[in-house]
Scaffold this active site. Structure first.
Site, short mmCIF file in Angstrom:
data_model
loop_
_atom_site.label_atom_id
_atom_site.label_comp_id
_atom_site.label_asym_id
_atom_site.label_seq_id
_atom_site.Cartn_x
_atom_site.Cartn_y
_atom_site.Cartn_z
N GLU A 23 0.88 -1.17 0.00
CA GLU A 23 0.00 0.00 0.00
C GLU A 23 0.91 1.21 0.00
OE1 GLU A 23 -3.14 -0.25 -0.32
OE2 GLU A 23 -3.60 -2.29 0.31
N CYS A 57 -2.42 8.86 2.75
CA CYS A 57 -2.04 8.42 1.39
C CYS A 57 -3.17 8.71 0.41
CB CYS A 57 -1.72 6.94 1.42
SG CYS A 57 -3.01 6.01 2.20
N GLU A 107 -6.55 -4.32 0.90
CA GLU A 107 -6.77 -4.52 2.34
C GLU A 107 -8.22 -4.20 2.64
OE1 GLU A 107 -3.34 -2.12 4.00
OE2 GLU A 107 -2.96 -4.09 4.85
P1 NAP Z 1 8.18 5.23 4.78
O1 NAP Z 1 9.41 6.01 5.02
O2 NAP Z 1 8.16 4.32 3.62
O3 NAP Z 1 7.94 4.44 6.15
C1 NAP Z 1 6.94 3.47 6.27
C2 NAP Z 1 7.47 2.30 7.06
O4 NAP Z 1 8.58 1.71 6.37
C3 NAP Z 1 8.00 2.68 8.44
O5 NAP Z 1 7.73 1.64 9.35
C4 NAP Z 1 9.49 2.79 8.20
O6 NAP Z 1 10.25 2.61 9.36
C5 NAP Z 1 9.69 1.65 7.25
N1 NAP Z 1 10.94 1.71 6.48
C6 NAP Z 1 11.65 2.80 6.10
N2 NAP Z 1 12.75 2.41 5.41
C7 NAP Z 1 12.72 1.06 5.35
C8 NAP Z 1 13.58 0.07 4.79
N3 NAP Z 1 14.71 0.39 4.13
N4 NAP Z 1 13.23 -1.23 4.92
C9 NAP Z 1 12.12 -1.58 5.60
N5 NAP Z 1 11.27 -0.69 6.17
C10 NAP Z 1 11.57 0.61 6.03
O7 NAP Z 1 6.91 6.10 4.64
P2 NAP Z 1 6.51 7.37 5.48
O8 NAP Z 1 7.07 8.55 4.82
O9 NAP Z 1 6.77 7.16 6.91
O10 NAP Z 1 4.93 7.29 5.31
C11 NAP Z 1 4.26 8.01 4.38
C12 NAP Z 1 4.05 7.22 3.10
O11 NAP Z 1 3.19 6.12 3.33
C13 NAP Z 1 3.38 8.04 2.05
O12 NAP Z 1 3.97 7.84 0.80
C14 NAP Z 1 1.95 7.53 2.04
O13 NAP Z 1 1.26 7.72 0.87
C15 NAP Z 1 2.17 6.11 2.36
N6 NAP Z 1 0.95 5.54 2.91
C16 NAP Z 1 0.26 4.69 2.11
C17 NAP Z 1 -0.91 4.14 2.57
C18 NAP Z 1 -1.68 3.21 1.70
O14 NAP Z 1 -2.51 2.48 2.23
N7 NAP Z 1 -1.45 3.17 0.40
C19 NAP Z 1 -1.38 4.44 3.85
C20 NAP Z 1 -0.63 5.32 4.64
C21 NAP Z 1 0.54 5.85 4.14
P3 NAP Z 1 10.88 3.87 10.16
O15 NAP Z 1 9.74 4.82 10.40
O16 NAP Z 1 11.34 3.24 11.39
O17 NAP Z 1 11.92 4.45 9.28
#
Ligand code: NAP
Length: 480
Positions: free
Chosen positions: A252, A286, A460
């Site tokens: 997602e 998102c 989901e």
């Molecule tokens: P993110 O940086 O991708 O973080 C999301 C999760 O991934 C966190 O638990 C983060 O851990 C983890 N993560 C980061 N780097 C990683 C790696 N190299 N390997 C494994 N896990 C890793 O995203 P964000 O900026 O926090 O969240 C916003 C994004 O989520 C936006 O793009 C939004 O659109 C998207 N989103 C999508 C949905 C959907 O259902 N489509 C819903 C909500 C949000 P840490 O925080 O510990 O770094």
């Protein structure tokens, strides 16, 4: 406040609270204060948690769907009973206004309710056989251990949506929450404990080393499903890393939702829908409306009403009465929004309201409406994740749809129109996994949520949500 943060400082593995030598801080984004320190698991400890989930799998998957449903219903009831505690914890940790946090806890509970019932309907099928000596059927079985990586923006609901489906299907789970919001995940684990989810069936590994958790999940042959909600960049990385173990992925990822307002829209509905789709969680969802396309005939009236409504939003600490816009998650998020707004203004957009960081603190940004945002502005290409509405004027439906679809992602799309034929056309022509017509809040447990194009894989919620965690087995029976 009755939630004790200190109690939530340990990871939850095998039904026990696990401390570590190292820990990391959790901050309240509204104040910058450290509200707790949380166990910081390393790769070996995460690998061990996967082993714990694997050990719990045979007994959990052998339970009947009705037995699993009873456990999930107790978990749902615990969420509803603890709604106020969970909401207060979430607002302190993530920043969203209390009313939104309460709604998120109820939303999370709805997934346990829904999947408790769906578990009972995981039907296989009997396939008519072309051969008299053979009978064909399918069984649906749990895929195995599932891993979840969740973001900070909906810190309870995103994890609940995954855990409810996985456990309903008969899988066990290891979850890694975002480092910004581990307490909400640990609170969910505390409720799992109260609800007597058997030890090892649901595990939460907290870590400041997200890449280590990602590698542990992807490289493990035991983990058969990885469900990730987060950025498209990290989703692509996990996709690549999972190739070696041919893991099932539910991704997602990011969106860049268009919101179209046509001349024939009901203005009140369009403005209310825009507020809901844009300003919930300060724009950090998102499915947030990221680009607002408004037809020329309604443009002046729409922006006037929208600006009036945005002026009434109240920025502040989400714990304070009447606050409707909380902080962004980090100062870095504010800097990103500021960069996007500056770029749009430099290219000729006009700020009708807002346009700058808010004096309330390092994580706050003013609710903003920018009109006449020009093609080529980064604001239209990147996910804003902040309280900014970029308005672009259009003349024809075909032009609006072409612009709406001219991106690599496709999670949600919104349209406001009273023309029934146009509504039908748009529901078919907009390239998104979710199309909302005359509505700003489409998400619900009973319907499938997910994206097309680079917004991800899988769904989901809905009856489809169970499929991510189940294998279909074909059984061929010779009847001599
Ligand atoms: P993110 O940086 O991708 O973080 C999301 C999760 O991934 C966190 O638990 C983060 O851990 C983890 N993560 C980061 N780097 C990683 C790696 N190299 N390997 C494994 N896990 C890793 O995203 P964000 O900026 O926090 O969240 C916003 C994004 O989520 C936006 O793009 C939004 O659109 C998207 N989103 C999508 C949905 C959907 O259902 N489509 C819903 C909500 C949000 P840490 O925080 O510990 O770094």
């Amino acid at each position: 406040m009755s939630v004790n943060f200190d109690d939530l400082g340990n990871a939850y593995v095998g039904g026990a609270w696990q401390s570590t030598a190292r820990d990391f801080p959790v901050e309240n984004p509204a104040t910058g204060e450290t509200i707790a320190r949380v166990a910081d698991l390393d790769r070996a400890q995460i690998d061990a948690a996967i082993g714990t989930a694997a050990a719990a799998l045979p007994a959990w998957s052998a339970r009947s769907a009705h037995e699993r449903a009873a456990v999930l219903k107790r978990w749902a009831a615990a969420l509803l009973a603890g709604q106020e505690d969970g909401a207060r914890l979430m607002t302190a940790e993530q920043g969203k206004p209390l009313a939104e946090a309460r709604a998120e806890v109820a939303f999370a509970a709805s997934f346990f309710e829904w999947f408790a019932e769906e578990a009972k309907r995981a039907y296989g099928e009997v396939i008519p056989s072309p051969f008299p000596s053979k009978r064909y059927s399918t069984l649906r079985q749990p895929a195995g251990v599932a891993a979840a990586i969740t973001p900070w923006n909906f810190p309870i609901a995103m994890l609940a949506r995954k855990a409810a489906a996985a456990l309903a299907a008969g899988c066990t789970m290891v979850a890694k929450p975002a480092a910004e919001t581990p307490l909400c995940a640990l609170w969910l684990a505390r409720l799992a404990d109260e609800a007597q989810v058997p030890a090892g069936v649901f595990n939460v590994v907290t870590t400041s080393d997200a890449p280590a958790a990602g590698a542990a999940f992807c490289e493990s042959g035991v983990v058969r499903v990885l469900s990730f909600t987060g950025s498209t960049a990290v989703g692509k990385l996990l996709f690549r890393q999972s190739a070696a173990t041919v893991k099932r992925l539910a991704l997602e990822l990011g969106g860049n939702a268009p919101l179209l307002v046509f001349d024939d829209a009901d203005l009140d509905v369009a403005v209310a829908g825009t507020l809901a789709a844009k300003f919930r969680n300060a724009g950090q969802t998102c499915v947030s409306a990221n680009r607002v396309y408004v037809q020329a005939g309604i443009h002046a009236a729409y922006v006037e009403r929208l600006v009036e409504a945005v002026r009434r939003l109240r920025v502040g600490d989400g714990r304070d009465d009447g606050v409707t816009i909380g902080p962004l998650i980090t100062p870095k998020a504010v800097a990103k929004v500021e960069r996007l707004v500056r770029d749009a203004l430099a290219r000729g957009a006009r700020a009708l309201i807002g346009g700058a960081p808010h004096p309330r603190g390092a994580c706050f940004f003013e609710p903003t409406v920018l009109d006449d945002v020009r093609a080529g502005s980064a604001l239209l290409a990147e996910e804003i994740f902040g309280p900014v509405v970029p308005v672009v004027r259009f003349e024809t439906e075909a032009e609006a749809v072409a612009q709406a679809n001219a991106v690599d992602v496709g999670l949600a799309a919104y349209a406001f129109t009273r023309d029934l034929s146009r509504a039908v056309r748009l529901s078919e022509s907009l390239q998104a996994g979710i199309v909302a017509i005359n509505e700003g809040l489409p998400s619900v447990a009973v319907a499938p949520f997910g994206g097309i194009k680079e917004s991800g894989l899988g769904r989901e919620g809905g009856r489809q949500g169970l499929d991510e965690y189940m294998d279909t087995k074909f059984v061929c029976l010779g009847v001599g």
